[in-house]
Scaffold this motif. Structure first.
Motif, PDB file in Angstrom:
ATOM      1  N   LEU A  66      -7.621   2.858  -8.526  1.00  0.00           N
ATOM      2  CA  LEU A  66      -8.127   2.824 -10.375  1.00  0.00           C
ATOM      3  C   LEU A  66      -7.342   4.319 -10.190  1.00  0.00           C
ATOM      4  O   LEU A  66      -6.830   4.343 -11.340  1.00  0.00           O
ATOM      5  CB  LEU A  66      -8.911   3.177  -9.797  1.00  0.00           C
ATOM      6  CG  LEU A  66     -10.074   3.226 -11.223  1.00  0.00           C
ATOM      7  CD1 LEU A  66      -9.434   1.861 -12.008  1.00  0.00           C
ATOM      8  CD2 LEU A  66     -11.719   3.621 -11.333  1.00  0.00           C
ATOM      9  N   LYS A  80      -8.306  -3.925  -0.685  1.00  0.00           N
ATOM     10  CA  LYS A  80      -9.895  -4.617  -1.244  1.00  0.00           C
ATOM     11  C   LYS A  80      -9.787  -5.048  -2.555  1.00  0.00           C
ATOM     12  O   LYS A  80     -10.030  -6.371  -2.996  1.00  0.00           O
ATOM     13  CB  LYS A  80     -11.554  -3.215  -1.337  1.00  0.00           C
ATOM     14  CG  LYS A  80     -12.007  -3.749   0.302  1.00  0.00           C
ATOM     15  CD  LYS A  80     -13.458  -3.158   0.478  1.00  0.00           C
ATOM     16  CE  LYS A  80     -13.717  -3.282   2.248  1.00  0.00           C
ATOM     17  NZ  LYS A  80     -14.271  -2.118   2.363  1.00  0.00           N
ATOM     18  N   THR A  81      -9.322  -4.388  -3.359  1.00  0.00           N
ATOM     19  CA  THR A  81      -9.189  -4.642  -5.336  1.00  0.00           C
ATOM     20  C   THR A  81      -7.512  -4.852  -5.605  1.00  0.00           C
ATOM     21  O   THR A  81      -7.573  -5.101  -6.434  1.00  0.00           O
ATOM     22  CB  THR A  81      -9.743  -3.563  -5.563  1.00  0.00           C
ATOM     23  OG1 THR A  81      -8.816  -2.193  -5.711  1.00  0.00           O
ATOM     24  CG2 THR A  81     -11.136  -2.638  -4.925  1.00  0.00           C
ATOM     25  N   GLY A  82      -6.894  -4.541  -4.490  1.00  0.00           N
ATOM     26  CA  GLY A  82      -5.701  -5.434  -5.532  1.00  0.00           C
ATOM     27  C   GLY A  82      -5.010  -3.645  -5.965  1.00  0.00           C
ATOM     28  O   GLY A  82      -4.546  -4.180  -6.694  1.00  0.00           O
ATOM     29  N   ARG A  83      -5.860  -2.696  -6.526  1.00  0.00           N
ATOM     30  CA  ARG A  83      -5.294  -1.904  -6.885  1.00  0.00           C
ATOM     31  C   ARG A  83      -5.896  -0.499  -6.769  1.00  0.00           C
ATOM     32  O   ARG A  83      -6.648  -0.127  -5.935  1.00  0.00           O
ATOM     33  CB  ARG A  83      -5.396  -1.582  -9.028  1.00  0.00           C
ATOM     34  CG  ARG A  83      -6.816  -2.151  -8.720  1.00  0.00           C
ATOM     35  CD  ARG A  83      -7.483  -1.660  -9.685  1.00  0.00           C
ATOM     36  NE  ARG A  83      -8.823  -1.491 -10.398  1.00  0.00           N
ATOM     37  CZ  ARG A  83     -10.131  -1.162  -9.380  1.00  0.00           C
ATOM     38  NH1 ARG A  83      -9.955  -0.370  -8.493  1.00  0.00           N
ATOM     39  NH2 ARG A  83     -11.260  -1.189  -9.849  1.00  0.00           N
ATOM     40  N   GLU A 132      -8.002   2.086   1.696  1.00  0.00           N
ATOM     41  CA  GLU A 132      -9.184   0.746   1.550  1.00  0.00           C
ATOM     42  C   GLU A 132      -9.208   0.149   0.538  1.00  0.00           C
ATOM     43  O   GLU A 132      -9.012  -1.028  -0.211  1.00  0.00           O
ATOM     44  CB  GLU A 132     -10.095   0.988   2.597  1.00  0.00           C
ATOM     45  CG  GLU A 132     -11.328  -0.006   2.565  1.00  0.00           C
ATOM     46  CD  GLU A 132     -12.843   1.260   2.830  1.00  0.00           C
ATOM     47  OE1 GLU A 132     -12.844   1.025   3.408  1.00  0.00           O
ATOM     48  OE2 GLU A 132     -14.235   0.935   1.727  1.00  0.00           O
ATOM     49  N   GLU A 133      -9.529   1.149  -0.771  1.00  0.00           N
ATOM     50  CA  GLU A 133      -9.326   0.611  -2.588  1.00  0.00           C
ATOM     51  C   GLU A 133      -7.911  -0.621  -2.441  1.00  0.00           C
ATOM     52  O   GLU A 133      -8.696  -1.624  -3.067  1.00  0.00           O
ATOM     53  CB  GLU A 133      -9.472   1.890  -3.165  1.00  0.00           C
ATOM     54  CG  GLU A 133      -9.611   1.501  -4.344  1.00  0.00           C
ATOM     55  CD  GLU A 133      -9.339   2.367  -5.960  1.00  0.00           C
ATOM     56  OE1 GLU A 133      -9.000   3.299  -4.972  1.00  0.00           O
ATOM     57  OE2 GLU A 133      -9.508   2.531  -6.725  1.00  0.00           O
ATOM     58  N   PHE A 134      -7.189  -0.027  -2.000  1.00  0.00           N
ATOM     59  CA  PHE A 134      -6.406  -0.737  -2.745  1.00  0.00           C
ATOM     60  C   PHE A 134      -6.192  -2.508  -2.038  1.00  0.00           C
ATOM     61  O   PHE A 134      -6.054  -3.496  -2.442  1.00  0.00           O
ATOM     62  CB  PHE A 134      -4.866  -0.333  -2.182  1.00  0.00           C
ATOM     63  CG  PHE A 134      -3.459  -1.536  -3.329  1.00  0.00           C
ATOM     64  CD1 PHE A 134      -3.370  -1.009  -4.227  1.00  0.00           C
ATOM     65  CD2 PHE A 134      -2.671  -1.875  -1.914  1.00  0.00           C
ATOM     66  CE1 PHE A 134      -1.829  -1.703  -4.140  1.00  0.00           C
ATOM     67  CE2 PHE A 134      -1.840  -2.455  -2.731  1.00  0.00           C
ATOM     68  CZ  PHE A 134      -1.818  -2.802  -3.612  1.00  0.00           C
ATOM     69  N   LYS A 150      -8.183   5.397  -0.968  1.00  0.00           N
ATOM     70  CA  LYS A 150      -7.074   4.350  -1.306  1.00  0.00           C
ATOM     71  C   LYS A 150      -6.583   3.789  -0.897  1.00  0.00           C
ATOM     72  O   LYS A 150      -5.999   2.734  -0.987  1.00  0.00           O
ATOM     73  CB  LYS A 150      -5.344   5.951  -2.130  1.00  0.00           C
ATOM     74  CG  LYS A 150      -6.153   7.013  -2.634  1.00  0.00           C
ATOM     75  CD  LYS A 150      -6.544   6.541  -4.223  1.00  0.00           C
ATOM     76  CE  LYS A 150      -6.835   7.754  -4.802  1.00  0.00           C
ATOM     77  NZ  LYS A 150      -8.206   8.680  -4.797  1.00  0.00           N
ATOM     78  N   THR A 203       0.473  -1.152  -0.080  1.00  0.00           N
ATOM     79  CA  THR A 203      -0.021  -0.057  -0.392  1.00  0.00           C
ATOM     80  C   THR A 203       0.794   1.230  -0.151  1.00  0.00           C
ATOM     81  O   THR A 203       0.253   2.654  -0.816  1.00  0.00           O
ATOM     82  CB  THR A 203      -0.719   0.120   1.037  1.00  0.00           C
ATOM     83  OG1 THR A 203      -1.413  -1.233   1.547  1.00  0.00           O
ATOM     84  CG2 THR A 203      -1.931   1.050   0.824  1.00  0.00           C
ATOM     85  N   GLN A 243      -3.444   3.637 -11.588  1.00  0.00           N
ATOM     86  CA  GLN A 243      -3.783   2.571 -13.002  1.00  0.00           C
ATOM     87  C   GLN A 243      -4.484   3.751 -13.913  1.00  0.00           C
ATOM     88  O   GLN A 243      -3.157   3.838 -15.341  1.00  0.00           O
ATOM     89  CB  GLN A 243      -4.562   1.529 -12.577  1.00  0.00           C
ATOM     90  CG  GLN A 243      -4.686   0.197 -12.271  1.00  0.00           C
ATOM     91  CD  GLN A 243      -5.110  -1.137 -12.485  1.00  0.00           C
ATOM     92  OE1 GLN A 243      -6.493  -1.034 -12.638  1.00  0.00           O
ATOM     93  NE2 GLN A 243      -4.457  -1.862 -12.260  1.00  0.00           N
TER      94      GLN A 243
END
Ligand code: DCP
Ligand code: MG
Ligand code: MN
Length: 369
Positions: free
Chosen positions: A83, A78-81, A74-76, A72, A16, A86
């Motif tokens: 957005l 949960k989703t491994g990226r 939490e997003e990382f 960001k 992260t 990216q």
């Protein structure tokens, strides 16, 4: 770029942190310094956490982590990226600009200019662009200059310079600063401060620097000079400084003698399975009079964000901090421009500068932000 910059991979939040730092880099490219700093601060705060941070709520509760960074994180998880990262990384023009700015001596303005002219590859640049001498070296040694220097090699390069320095003047003192002093396991370049007891002006060290540079150039250690700054009267931003490139002689590569270093080698330079090729490294030599050593140590240890917050703190207290010293009784006009030079409070002692600023001492290892 890339890799865990100073973050140990066993850190529970390493991935992260790395993504946050890459996001900060992207915003840096865009000139969005405020966003860049927010993500860097968040990365730095996350680095202090002993456990993996999983949610927005956990993240936002941490000092120096704002809403956007918490989202960001939490997003990382949960989703491994991330957005946004990216999207930025996949934008071909942003990619290209990032690529061009990896050329030494090329900034975003120059890169955008080339892109507008239709240049897309290093070969385009090589063949069509008007290059400064620095940029030409940046292109000719593109791969080398974009390879990070393993800590052990920084030490070997430093040792080489120290030996040469001592043979000219046994009384000089050399200190490796920059990311190395902050404990990084790899560095973008090597920053060496040079001082001698009893000096109060860089003038007293310039002859020494000239001799050192010619000696190291003659023997082939220094390969090219990129820029040399000489202190001028009005200029307090740069003391005397030499910038260029160097190569470590093969037999001085760390671990080459089959010692302990080779056994647990994590360097990129693997002997045996890879043809050895000397890698060009960026080196900065900085002259520092003893009376300014403390301020120079702070400045050249960084990082840049830490320095900026120290300078801001000094300003808030009616003082001024630069690489030469801490000054008091600064008078500023309404636009915050200073009207006088003030009086020197402390220059020589790093700890005393912290004390005068009213902040508790931070070890170099704790100055990542
Ligand atoms: N510095 C600064 N502001 C800048 C550039 C540099 O305060 N805009 C200071 C802090 C840096 C030090 O100078 O730590 C050395 O600069 P480097 O560019 O060599 O950066 P680092 O040594 O920190 O990192 P790297 O490993 O990339 O060399
Ligand atoms: Mg450096
Ligand atoms: Mn440097």
């Amino acid at each position: 770029k890339g890799g865990l910059r100073g973050v140990e991979s066993k850190n529970p939040n390493a991935e992260t942190i790395n993504s946050l730092l890459e996001l900060a880099d992207q915003h840096n490219q865009e000139g969005q310094n405020w966003r860049r700093d927010a993500y860097r601060k968040a990365a730095s705060a996350l680095k202090q956490q002993p456990v993996k941070i999983l949610t927005y709520a956990e993240a936002i509760a941490i000092r120096n982590i704002g809403e956007s960074s918490a989202e960001k994180i939490e997003e990382f998880v949960k989703t491994g990226r991330m957005l946004k990262l990216q999207n930025l990384q996949n934008d071909p023009m942003i990619k290209l600009r990032g690529f061009f700015t990896n050329i030494y001596g090329v900034g975003t303005v120059q890169a955008d200019h080339w892109i507008r002219k239709g240049y897309r590859t290093l070969d385009d640049i090589r063949e069509k662009a008007h290059l400064t001498p620095c940029q030409k070296i940046g292109i000719d040694h593109f791969d080398d200059l974009n390879t990070r220097i393993p800590r052990k090699e920084v030490e070997a390069l430093g040792a080489h310079v120290v030996r040469a320095a001592r043979s000219i003047d046994p009384d000089v003192q050399l200190i490796i600063g920059g990311s190395y002093r902050r404990g990084a396991d790899s560095s973008g370049d090597i920053d060496i401060m040079i001082t001698r007891q009893g000096t109060s002006s860089t003038d007293q060290l310039i002859t020494f620097l000239d001799e050192l540079v010619s000696k190291l150039t003659d023997e082939g250690f220094l390969t090219v000079a990129l820029a040399a700054h000489r202190k001028s009267h009005a200029d307090d931003t740069s003391g005397s400084k030499w910038q260029g490139c160097c190569v470590l002689p093969q037999d001085e590569y760390p671990g080459d003698d089959g010692s302990e270093a080779a056994a647990n080698d994590t360097n990129d330079i693997n002997r045996g399975n890879c043809k050895w090729r000397p890698i060009w490294r960026r080196i900065d030599l900085l002259l520092v009079p003893e009376t300014e050593l403390g301020a120079a140590l702070i400045y050249f240890t960084g990082n840049d964000i830490f320095n900026r917050s120290m300078r801001l703190l000094a300003q808030k207290k009616g003082m001024r901090l630069n690489q030469r010293g801490l000054y008091a009784n600064i008078i500023r006009d309404r636009s915050n421009a200073k009207m006088n030079d003030g009086e020197l409070v402390e220059g020589e002692d790093e700890r005393k500068i912290f004390r005068h600023l009213g902040v508790h001492w931070r070890e170099p290892l704790e100055r990542w932000c």
